[in-house]
Design a protein around this motif. Sequence first.
Motif, PDB file in Angstrom:
ATOM      1  N   LYS A 166       4.681  12.340   3.806  1.00 37.39           N
ATOM      2  CA  LYS A 166       5.058  13.098   5.791  1.00 37.39           C
ATOM      3  C   LYS A 166       4.640  14.355   4.969  1.00 37.39           C
ATOM      4  N   VAL A 197       1.706   9.196  22.957  1.00 35.36           N
ATOM      5  CA  VAL A 197       2.047  10.423  22.277  1.00 35.36           C
ATOM      6  C   VAL A 197       0.998  10.425  20.979  1.00 35.36           C
ATOM      7  N   ILE A 251       4.694   6.545  20.555  1.00 38.05           N
ATOM      8  CA  ILE A 251       4.918   7.340  20.366  1.00 38.05           C
ATOM      9  C   ILE A 251       4.399   7.631  18.656  1.00 38.05           C
ATOM     10  N   MET A 252       2.869   7.795  18.208  1.00 33.94           N
ATOM     11  CA  MET A 252       1.758   7.525  17.449  1.00 33.94           C
ATOM     12  C   MET A 252       2.310   8.369  16.033  1.00 33.94           C
ATOM     13  N   LEU A 253       3.735   8.466  16.102  1.00 35.21           N
ATOM     14  CA  LEU A 253       3.920  10.254  15.265  1.00 35.21           C
ATOM     15  C   LEU A 253       4.247   9.156  13.623  1.00 35.21           C
ATOM     16  N   SER A 254       4.287   9.351  12.410  1.00 37.08           N
ATOM     17  CA  SER A 254       4.232   8.494  11.677  1.00 37.08           C
ATOM     18  C   SER A 254       6.416   9.377  11.427  1.00 37.08           C
ATOM     19  N   ASP A 255       6.710  10.351  11.409  1.00 38.18           N
ATOM     20  CA  ASP A 255       7.873  11.044  11.617  1.00 38.18           C
ATOM     21  C   ASP A 255       8.751   9.872  12.726  1.00 38.18           C
ATOM     22  N   GLU A 256       8.776   9.897  14.280  1.00 41.94           N
ATOM     23  CA  GLU A 256       9.280   9.042  14.888  1.00 41.94           C
ATOM     24  C   GLU A 256       8.972   6.992  14.646  1.00 41.94           C
ATOM     25  N   ALA A 261      -3.679  13.419  12.799  1.00 45.54           N
ATOM     26  CA  ALA A 261      -3.340  12.291  12.978  1.00 45.54           C
ATOM     27  C   ALA A 261      -3.473  10.667  14.060  1.00 45.54           C
ATOM     28  N   LEU A 262      -4.729  11.001  13.833  1.00 45.61           N
ATOM     29  CA  LEU A 262      -4.956  10.456  15.237  1.00 45.61           C
ATOM     30  C   LEU A 262      -5.013   8.698  15.191  1.00 45.61           C
ATOM     31  N   PRO A 263      -4.324   8.257  16.209  1.00 43.52           N
ATOM     32  CA  PRO A 263      -4.260   6.677  16.022  1.00 43.52           C
ATOM     33  C   PRO A 263      -5.890   6.413  16.564  1.00 43.52           C
ATOM     34  N   ALA A 297       1.201   0.041   6.366  1.00 45.29           N
ATOM     35  CA  ALA A 297       2.215   0.846   6.528  1.00 45.29           C
ATOM     36  C   ALA A 297       3.151   0.738   6.852  1.00 45.29           C
ATOM     37  N   VAL A 352       2.406   4.579   1.037  1.00 46.63           N
ATOM     38  CA  VAL A 352       2.280   5.890   2.161  1.00 46.63           C
ATOM     39  C   VAL A 352       1.695   6.469   1.378  1.00 46.63           C
ATOM     40  N   CYS A 401      -2.696   2.774  13.320  1.00 45.73           N
ATOM     41  CA  CYS A 401      -2.026   2.826  13.136  1.00 45.73           C
ATOM     42  C   CYS A 401      -2.336   4.713  12.144  1.00 45.73           C
ATOM     43  N   PRO A 402      -1.765   6.012  12.519  1.00 45.19           N
ATOM     44  CA  PRO A 402      -1.828   6.958  12.068  1.00 45.19           C
ATOM     45  C   PRO A 402      -2.031   7.144  10.795  1.00 45.19           C
ATOM     46  N   VAL A 403      -1.183   6.691   9.828  1.00 44.66           N
ATOM     47  CA  VAL A 403      -0.938   6.269   8.677  1.00 44.66           C
ATOM     48  C   VAL A 403      -2.035   5.912   7.696  1.00 44.66           C
ATOM     49  N   SER A 404      -1.801   4.922   8.116  1.00 47.01           N
ATOM     50  CA  SER A 404      -2.977   3.650   7.148  1.00 47.01           C
ATOM     51  C   SER A 404      -4.194   3.766   8.104  1.00 47.01           C
ATOM     52  N   MET A 430       0.773  -1.620   0.405  1.00 43.50           N
ATOM     53  CA  MET A 430      -0.086   0.154  -0.111  1.00 43.50           C
ATOM     54  C   MET A 430       0.597   1.260  -0.180  1.00 43.50           C
TER      55      MET A 430
END
Lengths: 311, 68
Positions: A6, A106, B58-63, A111-113, B46, A3, B25-28, A1
Amino acid sequence: MRVPPKNTVDALGPFDRALWRKRRDRTAARFADADFLLVETVERTIERLEDIKRSFPSAAVIGAGNGAMATALQGRFGIETLLQLDASSVMAQMAAKAVPDAVTLVADEEALPLADASLDLIVAPLTLHWTNDLPGSLIQMRRALKPDGLLMAALFAGSTLQELRTHLTHAEVETTGGLSPRIAPMADLRDLGGLLQRAGLALPVADREIIPVRYANPFRLLTDLRAMGESNVMRDRHKAPLRRDTIARMLELYAGSVDATGNVTATFEVAFLHGWAPASTQQQPLRPGSAKMRLADALGTDEKPAGEKAG
Amino acid sequence: MTDIDEDPAAEPRLVDPKLLEALVCPVSRGPLSYDRAAQELVSERAKLAYPIRDGIPIMLSDEARQLD
């Protein structure tokens, strides 16, 4: 998939979200020095929740801060599972220590999880005004709510920092002959109400509290704003750095606006947004033509056939 | 980050499958699985692994760590 790239929205929006996060990290240690607006927002959110007669087994705080909101929520309103999220990892650690029974994460407001239909209550105190995509954030929150789940968000809006904005504008024009974006534009309450509706929330309500804060010295306001993590993170902020003489002139103008008590005022307007994830059990507008009573009876007047002139 | 503040008590709650179900996952927006050894939340969809530091995901894609 695939992505998605960013920070697509981030690159376009007015705010530098990475810098905002960094500022929040750095300010966490002294956040308690200036958390009075969060404390106020927590109190008013709790008051509003007390008026709602239902329980919220699973709840999340978005913008955990120092944990003040989760502290006030835990063990009340039928909450069994409590999540708290903050975009700053340092802030999140502080919140986790304050509320060890909550699950702390965090996460970015944009972009909420959070899984779809997983929460009964989302409370978002005082971070959403820094989002580049507020409608997107509201939609994500609505999706994370179960049917008939409640969103209660609070964010700075409208007349917030109007005095600072005015004095800074005058000072900058006087000292530099030009203007740069120094204070983030604030959303209008009416627009925020419309956003709730656009985000698909039912029974939306947007109202506000105007909180005037008095300072003996306007310089203290700047210190407080920094401690709150509210300093300027607008993308265009570096194009013309704020000059020392501009700040000095601004403080002079601000100090000149003292009231009878010898203090200056800083206005904060907190918009409170409520809305419910749609559910069939909620009050619905009746279908046109389904009235069971004549309007004329309700008004105690005679009904005149259409086309006939009244009186 | 130091590990002085490491709080093992915060861990078991995360493993709670019901809680993990409430997170994506916050991205997918796909599901996450908990890798206890690596202290990561893994998003297969993802191909990202989100670190857990001091018991805090730490649910940040850049981390996140990119998976192959």
